[in-house]
Design a protein around this motif. Structure first.
Motif, mmCIF file in Angstrom:
data_model
loop_
_atom_site.group_PDB
_atom_site.id
_atom_site.type_symbol
_atom_site.label_atom_id
_atom_site.label_comp_id
_atom_site.label_asym_id
_atom_site.label_seq_id
_atom_site.Cartn_x
_atom_site.Cartn_y
_atom_site.Cartn_z
ATOM 1 N N PRO A 83 -5.751 -4.010 49.024
ATOM 2 C CA PRO A 83 -5.800 -5.687 49.207
ATOM 3 C C PRO A 83 -4.946 -6.600 50.117
ATOM 4 O O PRO A 83 -3.974 -6.118 50.880
ATOM 5 C CB PRO A 83 -4.842 -5.710 47.870
ATOM 6 N N THR A 84 -5.181 -7.989 50.337
ATOM 7 C CA THR A 84 -4.127 -9.189 50.908
ATOM 8 C C THR A 84 -3.678 -10.007 49.919
ATOM 9 O O THR A 84 -4.495 -10.411 49.490
ATOM 10 C CB THR A 84 -5.583 -9.207 52.390
ATOM 11 N N ALA A 85 -2.791 -10.795 50.351
ATOM 12 C CA ALA A 85 -2.208 -11.528 49.906
ATOM 13 C C ALA A 85 -2.247 -12.923 51.119
ATOM 14 O O ALA A 85 -1.540 -12.361 52.269
ATOM 15 C CB ALA A 85 -0.860 -11.156 49.651
ATOM 16 N N ALA A 86 -2.003 -14.359 50.798
ATOM 17 C CA ALA A 86 -2.087 -15.038 51.547
ATOM 18 C C ALA A 86 -0.991 -16.084 50.218
ATOM 19 O O ALA A 86 -1.572 -16.403 49.354
ATOM 20 C CB ALA A 86 -2.928 -15.709 52.063
ATOM 21 N N ARG A 87 0.049 -17.203 51.012
ATOM 22 C CA ARG A 87 -0.104 -18.028 50.371
ATOM 23 C C ARG A 87 -0.143 -19.109 50.772
ATOM 24 O O ARG A 87 -0.240 -19.741 52.063
ATOM 25 C CB ARG A 87 1.902 -18.295 50.117
ATOM 26 N N ASP A 88 -0.488 -20.301 50.314
ATOM 27 C CA ASP A 88 -0.895 -21.525 50.544
ATOM 28 C C ASP A 88 -0.112 -22.913 51.055
ATOM 29 O O ASP A 88 1.108 -22.646 50.728
ATOM 30 C CB ASP A 88 -2.391 -21.690 51.102
ATOM 31 N N ARG A 89 -0.362 -24.043 51.870
ATOM 32 C CA ARG A 89 0.624 -24.561 51.888
ATOM 33 C C ARG A 89 1.053 -25.363 50.859
ATOM 34 O O ARG A 89 2.851 -25.676 50.381
ATOM 35 C CB ARG A 89 -0.139 -25.537 52.464
ATOM 36 N N ASN A 90 0.568 -25.262 49.540
ATOM 37 C CA ASN A 90 0.729 -26.002 48.040
ATOM 38 C C ASN A 90 1.902 -25.088 47.578
ATOM 39 O O ASN A 90 2.090 -24.947 45.964
ATOM 40 C CB ASN A 90 -0.154 -25.865 47.484
ATOM 41 N N GLY A 91 1.962 -23.140 48.189
ATOM 42 C CA GLY A 91 2.219 -22.730 47.604
ATOM 43 C C GLY A 91 2.179 -21.431 46.316
ATOM 44 O O GLY A 91 2.176 -20.646 45.856
ATOM 45 N N ASP A 92 0.388 -21.760 46.834
ATOM 46 C CA ASP A 92 -0.118 -20.678 45.728
ATOM 47 C C ASP A 92 -0.439 -19.959 46.349
ATOM 48 O O ASP A 92 -1.160 -19.258 47.851
ATOM 49 C CB ASP A 92 -1.582 -22.041 45.307
ATOM 50 N N VAL A 93 -0.523 -18.701 45.098
ATOM 51 C CA VAL A 93 -0.980 -17.052 45.933
ATOM 52 C C VAL A 93 -2.821 -16.709 45.842
ATOM 53 O O VAL A 93 -2.662 -17.158 44.922
ATOM 54 C CB VAL A 93 -0.264 -16.762 45.405
ATOM 55 N N TRP A 94 -2.704 -16.328 46.532
ATOM 56 C CA TRP A 94 -3.844 -16.006 46.882
ATOM 57 C C TRP A 94 -4.749 -13.837 46.679
ATOM 58 O O TRP A 94 -3.355 -13.956 48.040
ATOM 59 C CB TRP A 94 -5.348 -16.533 48.035
ATOM 60 N N VAL A 95 -5.461 -14.154 46.753
ATOM 61 C CA VAL A 95 -5.301 -12.461 47.043
ATOM 62 C C VAL A 95 -6.646 -12.095 46.565
ATOM 63 O O VAL A 95 -7.514 -12.270 45.784
ATOM 64 C CB VAL A 95 -4.246 -11.095 45.607
ATOM 65 N N SER A 96 -6.975 -10.972 47.897
ATOM 66 C CA SER A 96 -8.020 -9.894 47.303
ATOM 67 C C SER A 96 -8.654 -9.269 48.242
ATOM 68 O O SER A 96 -6.809 -8.629 48.679
ATOM 69 C CB SER A 96 -9.266 -11.303 48.885
ATOM 70 N N TRP A 97 -9.639 -8.267 47.851
ATOM 71 C CA TRP A 97 -9.460 -7.257 47.384
ATOM 72 C C TRP A 97 -11.069 -6.891 47.787
ATOM 73 O O TRP A 97 -12.298 -7.888 47.740
ATOM 74 C CB TRP A 97 -9.202 -6.276 46.200
ATOM 75 N N PHE A 98 -11.634 -5.093 47.808
ATOM 76 C CA PHE A 98 -13.413 -5.664 47.467
ATOM 77 C C PHE A 98 -12.730 -3.791 46.975
ATOM 78 O O PHE A 98 -11.721 -3.153 46.989
ATOM 79 C CB PHE A 98 -13.965 -4.768 49.598
ATOM 80 N N ARG A 99 -14.307 -3.276 46.527
ATOM 81 C CA ARG A 99 -14.092 -2.848 45.750
ATOM 82 C C ARG A 99 -15.916 -1.550 46.447
ATOM 83 O O ARG A 99 -16.170 -2.122 47.344
ATOM 84 C CB ARG A 99 -15.337 -3.248 44.431
ATOM 85 N N VAL A 100 -14.990 -0.258 46.666
ATOM 86 C CA VAL A 100 -15.536 0.591 47.440
ATOM 87 C C VAL A 100 -17.222 0.563 47.279
ATOM 88 O O VAL A 100 -17.831 0.778 45.917
ATOM 89 C CB VAL A 100 -15.055 2.019 47.934
#
Length: 181
Positions: free
Chosen positions: A150-167
């Motif tokens: 999993p990886t996390a990012a926060r955009d300029r608005n302060g919103d959080v994005w999380v991405s991951w993959f299923r093997v």
């Protein structure tokens, strides 16, 4: 079982690695390698650095059933802060792996990691800090399967994005929608 590196100057870096499940560290300044004292706590598998806007580095490492967060400033490590997750299954002994720290301008990064319970079910936890630090992470709802990185990012608005993959499958993502702009 893991290594991380962070720049500390034009020709210097800070390196951590896991050896016999113990976290080790050293600095490299030009051609001078200097190992630091070994951390006393057991358990280090995966790790990652993230620069602190106020100076120094954040360092997250998975350590068996917990995630440790430390700060490195002016050659000194802070004591580890152990982050937990509110697992919905209520089972003990989740194995924590692959932490990620958001790379944004906030002093406290968003932290995400994957975890596996004693029944070998995987999930993802996300810890969104306040201005004063960390609380308990949340398990993402509806996330299950053979998950990874999993990886996390926060955009300029302060919103959080999380991405991951299923093997063996697709890449997934979720957005927090924490603010309206």
């Amino acid at each position: 079982t893991g290594v991380a590196v962070a720049t500390t100057g034009d020709s210097s870096v800070l390196v951590t690695w896991a050896e016999d499940f113990r976290l080790r560290w050293a600095t490299l300044d030009g051609t001078r390698w200097a190992e630091g004292s070994q951390f006393p706590d057991l358990g280090a598998f995966r790790m990652q650095f993230r620069r602190r806007p106020s100076g120094g580095q954040w360092h997250a490492s998975s350590a068996g059933r917990r995630l440790n967060l430390r700060s490195y400033r002016h050659g000194v490590w802070s004591p580890p802060e152990t982050l937990g997750c509110a697992y919905r299954d209520g089972l003990p002994n989740h194995f924590v792996d692959t932490p990620d720290l958001s790379r944004d301008d906030g002093e406290y990064p968003v932290i995400t990691w994957d975890a596996q319970n004693i029944r070998a079910n995987n999930t993802i936890c996300v810890c969104v800090p306040t201005d004063s630090g960390y609380g308990i992470a949340e398990e993402l709802e509806g996330v299950e399967g053979n998950l990874g990185l999993p990886t996390a990012a926060r955009d300029r608005n302060g919103d959080v994005w999380v991405s991951w993959f299923r093997v063996g499958g697709d890449v997934w993502w979720i957005h927090s929608h924490t603010r309206a702009t």
